[in-house]
Design an enzyme around this catalytic site. Structure first.
Site, PDB file in Angstrom:
ATOM      1  N   HIS A 158      86.164  32.400  50.939  1.00  0.00           N
ATOM      2  CA  HIS A 158      85.959  33.198  51.977  1.00  0.00           C
ATOM      3  C   HIS A 158      86.218  32.993  53.241  1.00  0.00           C
ATOM      4  O   HIS A 158      86.554  33.371  53.934  1.00  0.00           O
ATOM      5  CB  HIS A 158      84.397  33.787  51.956  1.00  0.00           C
ATOM      6  CG  HIS A 158      84.303  34.756  50.463  1.00  0.00           C
ATOM      7  ND1 HIS A 158      83.973  35.626  50.906  1.00  0.00           N
ATOM      8  CD2 HIS A 158      83.479  34.184  48.583  1.00  0.00           C
ATOM      9  CE1 HIS A 158      83.878  36.769  50.596  1.00  0.00           C
ATOM     10  NE2 HIS A 158      83.434  35.326  49.308  1.00  0.00           N
ATOM     11  N   ASP A 366      88.834  31.463  61.644  1.00  0.00           N
ATOM     12  CA  ASP A 366      87.564  32.517  60.657  1.00  0.00           C
ATOM     13  C   ASP A 366      88.335  32.511  59.081  1.00  0.00           C
ATOM     14  O   ASP A 366      89.691  33.340  59.590  1.00  0.00           O
ATOM     15  CB  ASP A 366      87.474  33.514  61.195  1.00  0.00           C
ATOM     16  CG  ASP A 366      86.151  33.918  61.103  1.00  0.00           C
ATOM     17  OD1 ASP A 366      85.686  33.568  60.509  1.00  0.00           O
ATOM     18  OD2 ASP A 366      85.279  34.265  61.957  1.00  0.00           O
TER      19      ASP A 366
END
Ligand code: ADQ
Length: 461
Positions: A158, A366
Site C-alpha cells: 500500500h 504517498d
C-alpha cells in the site's frame, strides 16, 4: 471457485465495517462473495506474554471467518513500532533521516511473521487464494512456503517502493526483496514503484526479466505490476447526499459564507507534508494579500502512531507553525488556520470536502492517497472545488487534471494555490469531469477484481 484468504496486520468485521472506509469494505465484499477467511493480529498486546507465541481467536461474520492472533509486548514493539513503522515506513517514504535502524527490531519482525504463518498454515485448504497486505507482512509468503504451502499467494504494497539506492539503506534489503519472490504476484500502487522494483532486482540480484512484468530470481518467478487502489465511489457519493453529509455542508457554508476554504485532511504523519503546506499557505497570504481575511486553511490531522517520537515532534512543529500564522495574520473575527487534531466522522467528511474551494493534498511521498479521490467524488459537478495534488503521491499518475505541485517548493505551491483560487468555473468543471470519470472507472471494486483475476491467472511456479 477458490476460497479467498486475506492476511493483513489488522482486520475488520465485514458486517460492522460500514463507514470504516473503502479498503475494509472492498476486502469484506471480496470475502463475503464466496465465503473466506480474514487473518491478522487481534490488536491485543499481552504485557507478559512469550515472544513468538500468541493466543488465536476465531469469530464468524456471515460466511466469513475472522481469525486473529494476540502479540506479546516485546513482539509488538519490535515488529509493529520498531521494524514496520520505525524502519520500513520512513525508508519506503524516502525519509532515511527518520529511520531507526535498531538491530533488535528485525528479530521481532521475523518472529511475528513466522508466528502468524504457523497459526495460518493449518487453516489453509489446497485451493485457497491467499492475498497478503502491506509492509508489515513482507516475509509472510516465504514463511508459508518454508512450511510447505503450495497455494497461489499474492502481495499488495500500500506504500511506495523507493528507488534501489534508498532501499539499500535498510540493512536487510536483500532479504526483503528475496522474500517478495516467494509470492506469485506482487502488486504496487503506481508504475513508478514497479520501475523501482525492476531496477532493484535487475541491478542488485541479477534477476532475469522475462517480460515487462515477470522476473526470475532465487529459483522462482514473480509477476510485479501496478494496481492503483481506488475508493468505493458509489458509497462515497451516497454519503455525500445523505443527511449528515448535507448537514455538515450547510453548517460550514453558513459559517464561512464570506470566506474561501482551503482544506487538508489526513493522519498526522510526516509523509503528508503538513509543515510545508502550512508554510505555503503563509507564503500565499504574504504574496497575495487579497487572501487575508478571506482564504482560511482548515487542517484536520487525526492522531497517528503517537508512541513514536517522530510523530510527537511533528505535532509540535505543526502546532507552532499554525500558532505563528494565526498570531501574525489573524484578526479579531478571523483566524487564517483552523487546525484540528482529531478524526472527523466518516459520514460528515463528504460535506467538508464539498464545501471546500480547494483541497490541499500535498504529501512528500504517498503510496496512492485516497483523500484526493474522495474529494473529487464529493464535489458538486456544477460548481466543483479544485484539487491541488503533490506530484509525489501515487494518485498523481492517474489524476493528471489536478494542479500538480512539488510540495518541497513552498513558493511554487503558493502560486498553485492562488491559481486554484482563481480558476474560472468552466475550467474547474472540465477538470472535475475528467477526474471523476477516472476515479469512477478505477474504483476499489475494479482494483480488487483486477488484482484477484491476475492472481488467479498466475501459473504455479
Ligand atoms: P493512509 O496513509 O492512511 O493510507 P489515505 O490513502 O489518504 O492515507 O487514506 C486515508 C483514509 O482515512 C481516507 O479514507 C480518509 O478519508 C481517512 N482519513 C484520513 N484522515 C482523516 C481524519 N482526520 N478524519 C477522518 N477520516 C480521515 C495508506 C497509504 C496510502 C494509500 C492507502 C490505501 O499511505 O498511500 O492510498 O493506504 O492503500
Amino acid at each position: 471457485m477458490s476460497r479467498l484468504v486475506v492476511v493483513s496486520n489488522r482486520i475488520a468485521d465485514p458486517r460492522k465495517s460500514a463507514g470504516a472506509g473503502g479498503l475494509a469494505v472492498a476486502l469484506g465484499d471480496a470475502l463475503s462473495a464466496n465465503g473466506g477467511l480474514w487473518f491478522g493480529w487481534s490488536g491485543t498486546v499481552v504485557e507478559n506474554g512469550t515472544p513468538g507465541e500468541g493466543e488465536v481467536h476465531t469469530h464468524h461474520s456471515g460466511n466469513v471467518t475472522l481469525t486473529t492472533v494476540d502479540l506479546c509486548k516485546e513482539d509488538h514493539d519490535s515488529y509493529y513500532l520498531g521494524y514496520s513503522n520505525g524502519v520500513l515506513w520512513p525508508v519506503f517514504h524516502y525519509r532515511l533521516d527518520l529511520a531507526d535502524f535498531d538491530a533488535g527490531y528485525i528479530g521481532g519482525y521475523r518472529r511475528v511473521n513466522k508466528l502468524l504463518a504457523r497459526k495460518l498454515m493449518p487453516l489453509l485448504k489446497p485451493d485457497d487464494l491467499i492475498w497478503v497486505h502491506d509492509y508489515h507482512l513482507i516475509p509472510m509468503a516465504a514463511e508459508l512456503r518454508a512450511m510447505g504451502c503450495k497455494n497461489r499467494i499474492g502481495f499488495f504494497l500500500h506504500i511506495p517502493l523507493p528507488p534501489p539506492l534508498i532501499l539499500a539503506a535498510v540493512p536487510q534489503h536483500e532479504w526483503l526483496i528475496r522474500s517478495l519472490f516467494a509470492y506469485d504476484l506482487v502488486g504496487f500502487q503506481a508504475q513508478a514503484d514497479v520501475e523501482h522494483f525492476s531496477r532493484y532486482v535487475g541491478k542488485e540480484v541479477g534477476a532475469e526479466t522475462l517480460d515487462e512484468h515477470q522476473f526470475r530470481a532465487f529459483g522462482r518467478k514473480v509477476q510485479a505490476q501496478a494496481f492503483p487502489i481506488g475508493i468505493d465511489v458509489d458509497e462515497f457519493a451516497a454519503l455525500t447526499h445523505a443527511k449528515e453529509g448535507r448537514d455538515m455542508y450547510e453548517r460550514m457554508k453558513n459559517e464561512y459564507s464570506r470566506r474561501r476554504i482551503l482544506l487538508g485532511v489526513e493522519r498526522l504523519d510526516y509523509s503528508k507534508g503538513l509543515p510545508q503546506r502550512v508554510k505555503a499557505f503563509r507564503e500565499l497570504l504574504k504574496n497575495y494579500p487579497e487572501n487575508i481575511n478571506s482564504a482560511t486553511l482548515i487542517q484536520i490531522a487525526s492522531p497517528s502512531r503517537e508512541a513514536l517520537d517522530t510523530y510527537a515532534d511533528l505535532r509540535q512543529e505543526l502546532e507552532s507553525l499554525c500558532g505563528a500564522i494565526n498570531g501574525d495574520y489573524g484578526e479579531l473575527d478571523w483566524m487564517p488556520v483552523r487546525y484540528i487534531h482529531r478524526n472527523v466522522a466518516r459520514k460528515r467528511l463528504p460535506g467538508l470536502y464539498r464545501v471546500a474551494d480547494v483541497a490541499l493534498v500535498t504529501p512528500l511521498r504517498d503510496g496512492m492517497n485516497l483523500v484526493a479521490k474522495e474529494f473529487i467524488v464529493a464535489q458538486d459537478p456544477a460548481d466543483p472545488g479544485v484539487l491541488v495534488l503533490s506530484r509525489f503521491a501515487g494518485a498523481a499518475e492517474q489524476l493528471k487534471e489536478a494542479i500538480l505541485v512539488n510540495p518541497y517548493d513552498v513558493h511554487g505551491t503558493a502560486e498553485s494555490i492562488q491559481l486554484a483560487l482563481q480558476m474560472p468555473l468552466i475550467e474547474r468543471q472540465r477538470r472535475h469531469q475528467q477526474l471523476l470519470e477516472r476515479v469512477r472507472n478505477q474504483d476499489v471494486h475494479w482494483w480488487r477484481k483486477t488484482y484477484l483475476d491476475a492472481l488467479a491467472a498466475c501459473e504455479p511456479d
